[in-house]
Design a protein around this motif. Structure first.
Motif, mmCIF file in Angstrom:
data_model
loop_
_atom_site.group_PDB
_atom_site.id
_atom_site.type_symbol
_atom_site.label_atom_id
_atom_site.label_comp_id
_atom_site.label_asym_id
_atom_site.label_seq_id
_atom_site.Cartn_x
_atom_site.Cartn_y
_atom_site.Cartn_z
ATOM 1 N N TYR A 131 -4.400 3.821 -1.322
ATOM 2 C CA TYR A 131 -3.500 2.691 -0.908
ATOM 3 C C TYR A 131 -3.831 2.125 0.273
ATOM 4 O O TYR A 131 -3.630 1.075 0.790
ATOM 5 C CB TYR A 131 -2.208 2.786 -0.689
ATOM 6 C CG TYR A 131 -1.313 2.443 -0.189
ATOM 7 C CD1 TYR A 131 -0.411 0.572 -1.759
ATOM 8 C CD2 TYR A 131 -0.286 1.850 0.877
ATOM 9 C CE1 TYR A 131 -0.027 -0.323 -0.634
ATOM 10 C CE2 TYR A 131 0.642 0.907 1.078
ATOM 11 C CZ TYR A 131 0.996 -0.290 0.079
ATOM 12 O OH TYR A 131 1.776 -1.396 0.119
ATOM 13 N N ALA A 132 -3.960 2.767 1.266
ATOM 14 C CA ALA A 132 -3.916 2.993 2.743
ATOM 15 C C ALA A 132 -5.586 2.382 2.948
ATOM 16 O O ALA A 132 -5.698 1.246 3.509
ATOM 17 C CB ALA A 132 -4.562 3.849 3.303
ATOM 18 N N LYS A 133 -6.459 2.595 1.807
ATOM 19 C CA LYS A 133 -8.205 2.044 2.105
ATOM 20 C C LYS A 133 -7.865 0.527 1.465
ATOM 21 O O LYS A 133 -8.376 -0.618 2.097
ATOM 22 C CB LYS A 133 -8.843 2.612 0.923
ATOM 23 C CG LYS A 133 -9.815 4.049 1.560
ATOM 24 C CD LYS A 133 -10.760 4.239 0.266
ATOM 25 C CE LYS A 133 -10.038 5.150 0.245
ATOM 26 N NZ LYS A 133 -11.361 5.954 -0.800
ATOM 27 N N ILE A 134 -6.906 0.546 0.358
ATOM 28 C CA ILE A 134 -6.737 -1.588 0.164
ATOM 29 C C ILE A 134 -6.005 -2.673 1.479
ATOM 30 O O ILE A 134 -6.181 -3.304 1.233
ATOM 31 C CB ILE A 134 -5.906 -1.546 -0.948
ATOM 32 C CG1 ILE A 134 -6.682 -0.649 -2.428
ATOM 33 C CG2 ILE A 134 -5.304 -2.564 -1.638
ATOM 34 C CD1 ILE A 134 -5.435 -0.303 -3.849
ATOM 35 N N GLN A 135 -5.263 -1.398 1.935
ATOM 36 C CA GLN A 135 -4.085 -2.457 3.040
ATOM 37 C C GLN A 135 -5.141 -2.147 4.306
ATOM 38 O O GLN A 135 -4.935 -2.835 5.058
ATOM 39 C CB GLN A 135 -3.583 -1.215 3.424
ATOM 40 C CG GLN A 135 -2.035 -1.539 2.122
ATOM 41 C CD GLN A 135 -1.789 -3.491 1.639
ATOM 42 O OE1 GLN A 135 -1.273 -3.719 2.900
ATOM 43 N NE2 GLN A 135 -1.318 -2.871 0.570
ATOM 44 N N HIS A 136 -6.859 -1.638 3.934
ATOM 45 C CA HIS A 136 -7.136 -1.760 5.479
ATOM 46 C C HIS A 136 -7.005 -0.519 6.620
ATOM 47 O O HIS A 136 -7.032 -1.265 7.941
ATOM 48 C CB HIS A 136 -7.939 -2.556 6.010
ATOM 49 C CG HIS A 136 -8.795 -3.706 4.539
ATOM 50 N ND1 HIS A 136 -9.762 -3.152 4.217
ATOM 51 C CD2 HIS A 136 -8.569 -4.868 4.491
ATOM 52 C CE1 HIS A 136 -10.834 -4.123 3.443
ATOM 53 N NE2 HIS A 136 -9.248 -5.042 3.171
ATOM 54 N N VAL A 137 -6.209 -0.006 6.473
ATOM 55 C CA VAL A 137 -5.553 1.352 7.358
ATOM 56 C C VAL A 137 -6.851 2.071 7.294
ATOM 57 O O VAL A 137 -7.306 3.235 6.284
ATOM 58 C CB VAL A 137 -4.092 1.384 6.982
ATOM 59 C CG1 VAL A 137 -3.627 2.829 7.934
ATOM 60 C CG2 VAL A 137 -3.090 0.134 7.092
ATOM 61 N N PRO A 138 -7.069 1.735 8.694
ATOM 62 C CA PRO A 138 -7.732 3.229 9.067
ATOM 63 C C PRO A 138 -7.493 4.902 8.707
ATOM 64 O O PRO A 138 -6.605 5.016 9.174
ATOM 65 C CB PRO A 138 -8.683 3.151 10.949
ATOM 66 C CG PRO A 138 -8.252 2.252 10.714
ATOM 67 C CD PRO A 138 -7.425 1.639 10.083
ATOM 68 N N PHE A 139 -7.730 6.405 9.062
ATOM 69 C CA PHE A 139 -7.256 7.562 8.483
ATOM 70 C C PHE A 139 -8.258 8.510 9.071
ATOM 71 O O PHE A 139 -9.393 8.378 8.717
ATOM 72 C CB PHE A 139 -6.207 7.445 7.382
ATOM 73 C CG PHE A 139 -7.643 7.704 5.739
ATOM 74 C CD1 PHE A 139 -8.686 8.434 5.031
ATOM 75 C CD2 PHE A 139 -7.772 6.517 5.369
ATOM 76 C CE1 PHE A 139 -9.260 8.578 4.866
ATOM 77 C CE2 PHE A 139 -8.526 6.432 4.444
ATOM 78 C CZ PHE A 139 -9.308 7.469 3.798
ATOM 79 N N THR A 140 -7.000 9.624 9.432
ATOM 80 C CA THR A 140 -7.454 10.590 9.698
ATOM 81 C C THR A 140 -7.005 11.988 8.953
ATOM 82 O O THR A 140 -6.109 11.329 8.528
ATOM 83 C CB THR A 140 -7.954 11.320 11.412
ATOM 84 O OG1 THR A 140 -7.863 12.687 11.300
ATOM 85 C CG2 THR A 140 -6.883 10.819 11.766
ATOM 86 N N ILE A 141 -7.707 13.013 8.399
ATOM 87 C CA ILE A 141 -6.616 13.603 7.766
ATOM 88 C C ILE A 141 -6.697 15.217 7.828
ATOM 89 O O ILE A 141 -8.013 15.657 8.133
ATOM 90 C CB ILE A 141 -7.565 13.770 6.170
ATOM 91 C CG1 ILE A 141 -7.326 12.354 5.468
ATOM 92 C CG2 ILE A 141 -6.275 15.058 5.125
ATOM 93 C CD1 ILE A 141 -8.053 12.289 4.101
ATOM 94 N N HIS A 142 -5.763 16.049 8.091
ATOM 95 C CA HIS A 142 -5.589 17.539 8.720
ATOM 96 C C HIS A 142 -6.323 17.594 7.223
ATOM 97 O O HIS A 142 -5.563 18.193 6.465
ATOM 98 C CB HIS A 142 -3.803 17.543 9.196
ATOM 99 C CG HIS A 142 -3.909 17.727 9.856
ATOM 100 N ND1 HIS A 142 -3.200 16.538 10.389
ATOM 101 C CD2 HIS A 142 -3.691 18.920 11.306
ATOM 102 C CE1 HIS A 142 -2.619 16.477 12.244
ATOM 103 N NE2 HIS A 142 -2.742 17.923 12.888
ATOM 104 N N ALA A 143 -7.109 19.082 7.350
ATOM 105 C CA ALA A 143 -7.680 19.823 6.087
ATOM 106 C C ALA A 143 -8.873 20.902 7.010
ATOM 107 O O ALA A 143 -10.045 20.822 7.625
ATOM 108 C CB ALA A 143 -8.947 18.075 5.330
ATOM 109 N N GLY A 144 -9.013 21.699 5.944
ATOM 110 C CA GLY A 144 -8.833 22.661 6.872
ATOM 111 C C GLY A 144 -9.099 23.432 7.317
ATOM 112 O O GLY A 144 -9.941 24.084 8.190
ATOM 113 N N GLU A 145 -7.314 23.503 7.755
ATOM 114 C CA GLU A 145 -7.001 24.503 8.997
ATOM 115 C C GLU A 145 -6.332 25.626 8.175
ATOM 116 O O GLU A 145 -7.217 26.734 8.586
ATOM 117 C CB GLU A 145 -6.304 23.446 9.752
ATOM 118 C CG GLU A 145 -5.684 24.472 10.878
ATOM 119 C CD GLU A 145 -4.494 23.487 11.302
ATOM 120 O OE1 GLU A 145 -3.736 22.135 10.644
ATOM 121 O OE2 GLU A 145 -3.882 23.924 12.254
ATOM 122 N N ALA A 146 -5.562 25.405 7.699
ATOM 123 C CA ALA A 146 -5.212 26.853 6.355
ATOM 124 C C ALA A 146 -6.024 26.495 5.411
ATOM 125 O O ALA A 146 -4.813 27.550 4.115
ATOM 126 C CB ALA A 146 -3.094 26.418 6.956
#
Ligand SMILES: [Zn+2]
Length: 320
Positions: free
Chosen positions: A174-189
């Motif tokens: 959905y974020a991609k369709i709305q052209h909203v850039p993103f970062t994601i917390h991943a590979g921490e815990a």
């Protein structure tokens, strides 16, 4: 070496984890000692979930336009004092919504506080892993509404060991369709599966991502795709994601040519500044001023800032 003087770029800092203890004490009407003991995490927590318990008190006082404006203003002052020339500050707006405080009030109050200080900033709005989808979709819509007007992206935060990244695919679609850039917390815990899920969603920035060190293939993929890892050294030790600073993979990433940024994560919860993190990294791994310049230039390029802001600030990093 004066690390304070180095112009810095910070891409991963949580507003609620960076409220001054003095302000928490004043607004919660408790002593400074109590505010510190409840909101500053020990050098070693049990795990990420344990670390996250330190956010309850600061979040409880982020409950009015006045408090939000003050907290944002004070953080902008602290960033300026740390010689940060560009910061992307994140928080989860839906944690502060109430009958007296709308999501628009929250964004505008925080922006008002930040804009009182002469420093370039943008907001990243966090969706939370423990929130239901409908609430997280609202965060994407809110980011879309303020995109280019103080908000630059969204994020997904919270305990990834309990709520795996792969479950959130539809939100990022959905974020991609709305052209909203993103970062994601991943590979921490969580491990490489979490990082690979974030990569598959199309993230070109990952919060932490340190567990890619466990898998050569994932590390190479991050390098080949030019994905930038938002590294928060002290926080990683506290959450027990890394045993101690000597075991932190940051230098290995840097040597391998993986794009990184250096960040505090939480100035209060982790009781650090970027200056103190630079000192720690320099002492532990021998990072030089030139290395920090390289890292800050690469961080700026990986930021969600406009191309005009990037060009302007790149010049300021060069004229250090
Ligand atoms: Zn974080």
């Amino acid at each position: 070496m004066d690390y304070k003087n180095i112009p810095k770029v910070e891409l991963h800092i949580h507003l609620d984890g960076s409220v001054r203890p003095k302000t928490i004490a004043e607004l919660a009407n408790i002593s400074l000692e109590e505010a510190i003991s409840l909101s500053v995490a020990p050098a070693k927590c049990h795990d990420l979930n344990d670390y996250l318990t330190r956010f309850a008190l600061p979040i409880s006082i982020m409950n009015s336009k006045e408090n939000l404006e003050r907290i944002a203003y004070e953080l902008a002052q602290d960033l300026k004092n740390d010689n940060v020339i560009y910061a992307e500050i994140r928080f989860a707006p839906m944690q502060h919504v109430s009958a007296d405080l709308s999501d628009d009030d929250i964004i505008t109050s925080i922006l008002k506080g930040l804009h009182k200080v002469n420093i370039k900033t943008n907001l990243i709005l966090c969706m939370l892993r423990n929130h239901i989808d409908v609430v997280n979709y609202q965060v994407i819509d809110l980011a879309k509404k303020y995109l280019g007007k103080g908000v630059c992206a969204i994020d997904l935060a919270g305990d990834e060991a309990i709520y795996p990244t792969k479950k959130f695919a539809k939100l990022f679609e959905y974020a991609k369709i709305q052209h909203v850039p993103f970062t994601i917390h991943a590979g921490e815990a969580d491990g490489v599966d979490s990082i690979n899920a974030a990569i598959n969603f199309g993230a070109y920035r990952i919060g932490h991502g340190i567990n890619c060190i466990l898998d050569e293939k994932t590390m190479n993929l991050i390098k080949d795709k030019n994905i930038s890892l938002e590294i928060c050294p002290t926080s990683n030790i506290q959450t027990n994601s890394v045993t101690n600073i000597n075991k932190h993979p940051i230098y290995e990433f840097y040597k391998k040519g993986i794009k990184i940024s250096i960040n505090t994560d939480n100035r209060t919860v982790s009781n650090v500044t970027l200056t103190s993190e630079y000192e720690l990294l320099s002492k532990t791994f021998g990072f030089t001023v030139q290395d920090f310049y390289q890292i800050n230039s690469s961080a700026l390029k990986a930021s969600f800032a406009s191309s005009e802001t990037k060009a302007l600030l790149l010049g300021r990093l060069e004229n250090r």
